[in-house]
Design a protein around this motif. Structure first.
Motif, mmCIF file in Angstrom:
data_model
loop_
_atom_site.group_PDB
_atom_site.id
_atom_site.type_symbol
_atom_site.label_atom_id
_atom_site.label_comp_id
_atom_site.label_asym_id
_atom_site.label_seq_id
_atom_site.Cartn_x
_atom_site.Cartn_y
_atom_site.Cartn_z
ATOM 1 N N GLY A 123 -10.283 2.134 1.385
ATOM 2 C CA GLY A 123 -10.718 1.371 2.603
ATOM 3 C C GLY A 123 -11.683 2.311 3.177
ATOM 4 O O GLY A 123 -12.245 3.214 3.143
ATOM 5 N N THR A 124 -11.751 1.908 4.730
ATOM 6 C CA THR A 124 -12.569 2.544 5.676
ATOM 7 C C THR A 124 -11.987 2.619 6.668
ATOM 8 O O THR A 124 -11.046 1.949 7.056
ATOM 9 C CB THR A 124 -13.965 1.713 5.698
ATOM 10 O OG1 THR A 124 -13.628 0.235 6.253
ATOM 11 C CG2 THR A 124 -14.754 1.634 4.795
ATOM 12 N N LYS A 133 -5.138 -10.410 8.484
ATOM 13 C CA LYS A 133 -5.797 -10.411 7.060
ATOM 14 C C LYS A 133 -6.853 -11.102 7.107
ATOM 15 O O LYS A 133 -6.902 -12.314 7.514
ATOM 16 C CB LYS A 133 -4.710 -10.931 6.125
ATOM 17 C CG LYS A 133 -5.058 -11.075 4.623
ATOM 18 C CD LYS A 133 -4.170 -11.398 3.734
ATOM 19 C CE LYS A 133 -4.699 -11.233 2.263
ATOM 20 N NZ LYS A 133 -3.577 -11.868 1.270
ATOM 21 N N SER A 187 -9.899 -10.695 1.746
ATOM 22 C CA SER A 187 -9.153 -9.910 0.806
ATOM 23 C C SER A 187 -8.758 -8.575 1.101
ATOM 24 O O SER A 187 -8.573 -7.494 0.543
ATOM 25 C CB SER A 187 -10.132 -9.605 -0.485
ATOM 26 O OG SER A 187 -11.187 -9.086 -0.455
ATOM 27 N N LYS A 188 -8.975 -8.417 2.619
ATOM 28 C CA LYS A 188 -8.656 -7.129 3.277
ATOM 29 C C LYS A 188 -7.557 -7.290 4.487
ATOM 30 O O LYS A 188 -7.490 -8.317 5.195
ATOM 31 C CB LYS A 188 -10.083 -6.643 3.792
ATOM 32 C CG LYS A 188 -11.138 -6.333 2.537
ATOM 33 C CD LYS A 188 -12.334 -5.747 3.366
ATOM 34 C CE LYS A 188 -13.538 -5.804 2.239
ATOM 35 N NZ LYS A 188 -13.008 -4.649 1.122
ATOM 36 N N TYR A 189 -7.048 -6.290 4.538
ATOM 37 C CA TYR A 189 -6.086 -6.060 5.908
ATOM 38 C C TYR A 189 -6.861 -5.160 6.837
ATOM 39 O O TYR A 189 -7.624 -4.300 6.405
ATOM 40 C CB TYR A 189 -4.882 -5.185 5.504
ATOM 41 C CG TYR A 189 -3.662 -5.918 4.746
ATOM 42 C CD1 TYR A 189 -3.148 -6.771 4.757
ATOM 43 C CD2 TYR A 189 -3.576 -5.305 3.370
ATOM 44 C CE1 TYR A 189 -2.365 -7.705 4.342
ATOM 45 C CE2 TYR A 189 -2.704 -5.984 2.502
ATOM 46 C CZ TYR A 189 -2.001 -7.184 2.911
ATOM 47 O OH TYR A 189 -0.977 -7.955 2.346
ATOM 48 N N GLU A 190 -6.703 -5.620 8.112
ATOM 49 C CA GLU A 190 -7.326 -4.992 9.303
ATOM 50 C C GLU A 190 -6.264 -4.484 10.106
ATOM 51 O O GLU A 190 -5.492 -5.216 10.682
ATOM 52 C CB GLU A 190 -8.563 -5.818 10.063
ATOM 53 C CG GLU A 190 -9.633 -5.989 9.152
ATOM 54 C CD GLU A 190 -10.899 -6.614 10.010
ATOM 55 O OE1 GLU A 190 -10.621 -7.011 11.277
ATOM 56 O OE2 GLU A 190 -11.904 -6.797 9.332
ATOM 57 N N THR A 221 -9.614 -0.677 7.488
ATOM 58 C CA THR A 221 -9.783 -1.693 6.683
ATOM 59 C C THR A 221 -9.247 -1.372 5.246
ATOM 60 O O THR A 221 -9.718 -0.433 4.851
ATOM 61 C CB THR A 221 -11.240 -2.081 6.565
ATOM 62 O OG1 THR A 221 -11.478 -2.739 8.079
ATOM 63 C CG2 THR A 221 -11.219 -3.688 5.852
ATOM 64 N N LEU A 222 -8.274 -2.182 4.659
ATOM 65 C CA LEU A 222 -7.687 -1.795 3.393
ATOM 66 C C LEU A 222 -7.888 -2.964 2.537
ATOM 67 O O LEU A 222 -7.775 -4.078 2.788
ATOM 68 C CB LEU A 222 -5.991 -1.427 3.323
ATOM 69 C CG LEU A 222 -6.048 0.283 4.372
ATOM 70 C CD1 LEU A 222 -4.456 0.156 4.567
ATOM 71 C CD2 LEU A 222 -6.828 1.147 3.621
ATOM 72 N N GLU A 223 -7.945 -2.846 1.222
ATOM 73 C CA GLU A 223 -7.717 -3.998 0.162
ATOM 74 C C GLU A 223 -6.562 -4.741 0.329
ATOM 75 O O GLU A 223 -5.342 -3.914 0.255
ATOM 76 C CB GLU A 223 -7.999 -3.416 -1.297
ATOM 77 C CG GLU A 223 -9.640 -2.939 -1.263
ATOM 78 C CD GLU A 223 -10.489 -4.139 -1.057
ATOM 79 O OE1 GLU A 223 -10.263 -5.423 -1.585
ATOM 80 O OE2 GLU A 223 -11.670 -3.972 -0.873
ATOM 81 N N ALA A 224 -6.410 -5.959 0.354
ATOM 82 C CA ALA A 224 -5.194 -6.462 0.622
ATOM 83 C C ALA A 224 -4.443 -6.661 -0.858
ATOM 84 O O ALA A 224 -5.148 -6.838 -1.946
ATOM 85 C CB ALA A 224 -5.342 -8.037 1.106
ATOM 86 N N THR A 237 0.858 -1.030 -0.057
ATOM 87 C CA THR A 237 0.097 -0.120 0.108
ATOM 88 C C THR A 237 0.827 1.380 -0.007
ATOM 89 O O THR A 237 2.061 1.227 -0.335
ATOM 90 C CB THR A 237 -0.983 0.175 1.238
ATOM 91 O OG1 THR A 237 -2.028 1.107 0.851
ATOM 92 C CG2 THR A 237 -0.272 0.190 2.571
#
Length: 399
Positions: free
Chosen positions: A379-380, A323, A326-329, A396-399, A290
């Motif tokens: 993300g959010t 993870k 498909s998202k990182y938190e 929260t971001l897209e992996a 990212t």
């Protein structure tokens, strides 16, 4: 014979202009369709033509001189075809058809004989031109071949619409970029111009307090203190505007592999937690793809707020990263005072703050930056909190 004008000619031409396609360069997507039309129909010549006010302009041609880009509308076969937008025009032998028998392309080179054209019908109901095939001998098309031409005509229109949408998107993007740059320059200019007089007000307030406090009664001293606090408050707000305006520069150019251990180590040195305060990384994921600039800004604001607003001497800030699908938190949890439920939805608003920070600084700009940066990365950010126990921010971001 010269074709008549469609009854909706003015509106049709206006519709054609909106696609901004005339006199554009050749594009492979359109050439692919004329090639397919020629192969399906077994015809040596195929074209995608658009009927302008006084000319027939070719977006794509196959089987003719590639330098041929237009002809006069008065001799255009397709000018007849657009008069019946709902149906294909098929002429087995143009030499025996009154509309085409005296056409120079029929009586002279290349001595065209067969013509089949399907109008390019837009969603607004206007025939802009045709996709057509020609041959130098009499022939017919099967119903399957005609149906294929109809399908190809719809694909041409789809290409026109996609091209138009792309141009509109690019224009909007350029306008937004121009507006963003102007707004950024304006914010920086205004903030810079405001900082000087606010600094002077604060300095004069301090001078008045130091040199003339004996001349003021209790109310006067109180008002002087209020004036100093307000000027300091205003300066911090101006600084917040500056931070907000510059926080988003370079995100797109900063995408890469981010080492969270290294980022948190850097922030620990930069933020310098007080004695007894700790910043821990407990995430099971330590690397993600990212923007390092964005992650650094996000974590600096969240960790910095946790330290700044802590009501404990043994402040603990725990950063995690997991993870999920498909998202990182990314989580930032603290053991601070917590935030009341009625305040949770307001904390991401510009300049909103729930409690005084240590040192009296802070105007809620940081969380606004966190929210915008998360959104710019697709993300959010969310918040859960318990008064007296602490808060947890989750990005929260897209992996």
């Amino acid at each position: 014979m010269k074709a008549q004008l469609p009854k909706n000619e003015l509106a049709r031409l206006e519709n054609l202009r909106r696609y901004n396609i005339l006199d554009s360069d050749r594009e492979q997507e359109y050439d692919d369709l004329t090639f397919i039309a020629s192969q399906i129909c077994g015809a040596p010549v195929s074209m995608i033509s658009l009927i302008d006010k006084d000319r027939q302009w070719y977006k794509s041609t196959l089987g003719v001189d590639p330098d041929l880009r237009e002809t006069g509308r008065d001799i255009a076969f397709c000018a007849h075809s657009i008069l019946d937008p709902e149906h294909p025009t098929v002429v087995k032998d143009m030499r025996s058809d009154d509309r085409f028998a005296d056409n120079p392309f029929v009586v002279g080179s290349p001595r065209a004989v067969f013509y089949a054209g399907v109008p390019l019908l837009t969603r607004e109901g206007y025939a802009l031109g045709t996709i057509c095939v020609l041959d130098l001998q009499p022939r017919e098309l099967t119903e399957d071949q005609l149906d294929a031409l109809r399908r190809l005509s719809r694909q041409v229109v789809k290409l026109l619409e996609l091209r138009q949408a792309l141009q509109q998107t690019e224009a909007k993007h350029n306008q937004l970029e121009w507006s963003h740059n102007n707004l950024k320059e304006f914010c920086q200019l205004v903030a810079h111009d405001l900082k000087a007089p606010l600094r002077s007000i604060q300095q004069y307030t301090e001078l008045l307090r130091e040199d003339h406090q004996d001349c003021l009664n209790e109310d006067g001293l109180k008002m002087l203190g209020t004036l100093g606090a307000l000027s300091a408050d205003a300066r911090e707000m101006v600084q917040g505007v500056l931070r907000y305006s510059v926080a988003f520069n370079g995100l797109d150019d900063n995408i890469g592999r981010v080492d969270l251990h290294a980022v948190i180590d850097t922030l620990s040195k930069r933020l310098q937690p007080s004695a007894g305060s700790r910043i821990e990384f407990v995430g099971e994921v330590s690397h993600l793809q990212t923007s390092e600039l964005a992650i650094e800004h996000i974590l600096q604001n969240l960790i910095g707020n946790a330290l700044k607003f802590s009501d404990k001497t043994d402040t603990l800030v725990r950063v995690s990263c997991t993870k999920a699908g498909s998202k990182y938190e990314i989580g930032v949890a603290d053991n601070g005072p917590g935030i009341a439920e009625e305040e949770l939805r307001k904390v991401f608003s510009m300049f909103y703050t729930t409690a005084p920070a240590k040192g009296g600084e802070g105007h809620g700009v940081g969380l606004t930056i966190v929210k915008r940066m998360a959104e710019m990365l697709g993300g959010t950010v969310s918040l859960s909190s318990t008064v007296g126990t602490g808060s947890v921010f989750t990005v929260t971001l897209e992996a």
